[in-house]
Write an enzyme that holds these catalytic residues in place. Structure first.
Site, short mmCIF file in Angstrom:
data_model
loop_
_atom_site.label_atom_id
_atom_site.label_comp_id
_atom_site.label_asym_id
_atom_site.label_seq_id
_atom_site.Cartn_x
_atom_site.Cartn_y
_atom_site.Cartn_z
N ASP A 10 0.77 -1.30 0.10
CA ASP A 10 0.12 0.18 -0.10
C ASP A 10 0.83 1.19 -0.02
O ASP A 10 1.66 1.24 0.69
CB ASP A 10 -0.83 0.19 1.15
CG ASP A 10 -1.93 -1.03 1.23
OD1 ASP A 10 -1.85 -1.62 0.44
OD2 ASP A 10 -2.71 -1.23 2.06
N ASP A 132 -15.54 -3.65 -1.22
CA ASP A 132 -14.93 -3.44 0.19
C ASP A 132 -16.32 -3.26 0.92
O ASP A 132 -16.98 -2.24 0.43
CB ASP A 132 -14.04 -2.29 -0.01
CG ASP A 132 -12.77 -2.46 -0.94
OD1 ASP A 132 -12.49 -3.32 -0.85
OD2 ASP A 132 -12.62 -1.24 -1.38
#
Length: 240
Positions: A10, A132
């Site tokens: 990330d 998500d």
């Protein structure tokens, strides 16, 4: 194990970080150089990498395409890339920077026609639907906003459009090391048994990956558990 194991990088402010439950105020930097980290994954024997542009997710447009380009040009990893892909220009930048696959979530909620056009243009092998979820609803824009879209109907709509790859993150578990939402993934696969489902969020141990494998989940993304040294690389088959 049959389950495909996919480490994650990330990117925030050009660095390799992990957040907790998607909270940008709860970040921990693990490496100043994402390319070096990608090389280490490749050296361990991994062939696939999940890269998230956290700056892009927050800014609502791709930001770290140069970091992506550096990773794909300095490794042989198959990289799937997500975060901030909102327009034709964004997705084109990602593929031009070397992404093998692109993960798209928010656009599938806000602009279904655009998402379907990308599915038709790039093909289901190169597009991952990002799902998500929090309390059964889909979250968007770097998890900063909740939508009213219900998870299973949302998935069903796009499976009918030809989607085969889905990355599903249970937000309440992400970065917590508390274990993945196995029941959620089993339920998804009951509805869509042929889906290439990628589980994400909560992995805290090697046993968690074993349990996902035993549950028949095709693939898993992990980050913090790896960086915190909680995974037995030899048991996972990456101990060289």
């Amino acid at each position: 194990m049959k389950i495909q194991q996919i480490p994650a990088i990330d990117i925030l402010d050009g660095k390799c970080v992990r957040l907790t439950k998607g909270d940008y105020d709860q970040k921990k930097v693990y490496d100043d150089n994402p390319v070096d980290q990608a090389r280490r994954f490749e050296d361990m024997g991994f062939t696939r990498l999940h890269v998230v542009d956290l700056d892009g997710a927050k800014s609502k447009h791709i930001v770290n395409e140069q970091v992506l380009c550096d990773i794909t040009s300095h490794t042989h990893l198959e990289v799937d890339f997500g975060g901030g892909i909102k327009s034709d220009a964004d997705i084109q930048k990602a593929f031009e920077a070397g992404a093998s696959m692109v993960t798209v979530g928010s656009v599938a909620v806000s602009n279904p026609d655009l998402f379907v056009s990308w599915l038709e243009k790039y093909g289901s092998d190169h597009l991952i639907l990002g799902a998500d979820t929090s309390h059964g609803k889909i979250s968007v824009n770097g998890w900063l906003e909740n939508s009213e879209a219900e998870l299973i109907p949302f998935l069903g709509r796009y499976v009918n459009e030809g989607v085969t790859n889905v990355l599903c993150t249970e937000i309440s578990r992400d970065g917590t090391l508390s274990g993945p939402a196995i029941d959620l993934y089993v339920d998804i696969l009951k509805h869509f048994p042929h889906m290439n489902l990628i589980a994400s969020g909560g992995v805290g141990s090697t046993d968690d990956i074993v349990k996902l494998d035993e549950a028949g989940v095709p693939a898993v993304v992990f980050g913090k558990a790896w960086y915190e040294g909680r995974l037995d690389v030899n048991r996972l088959g990456y101990g060289k």
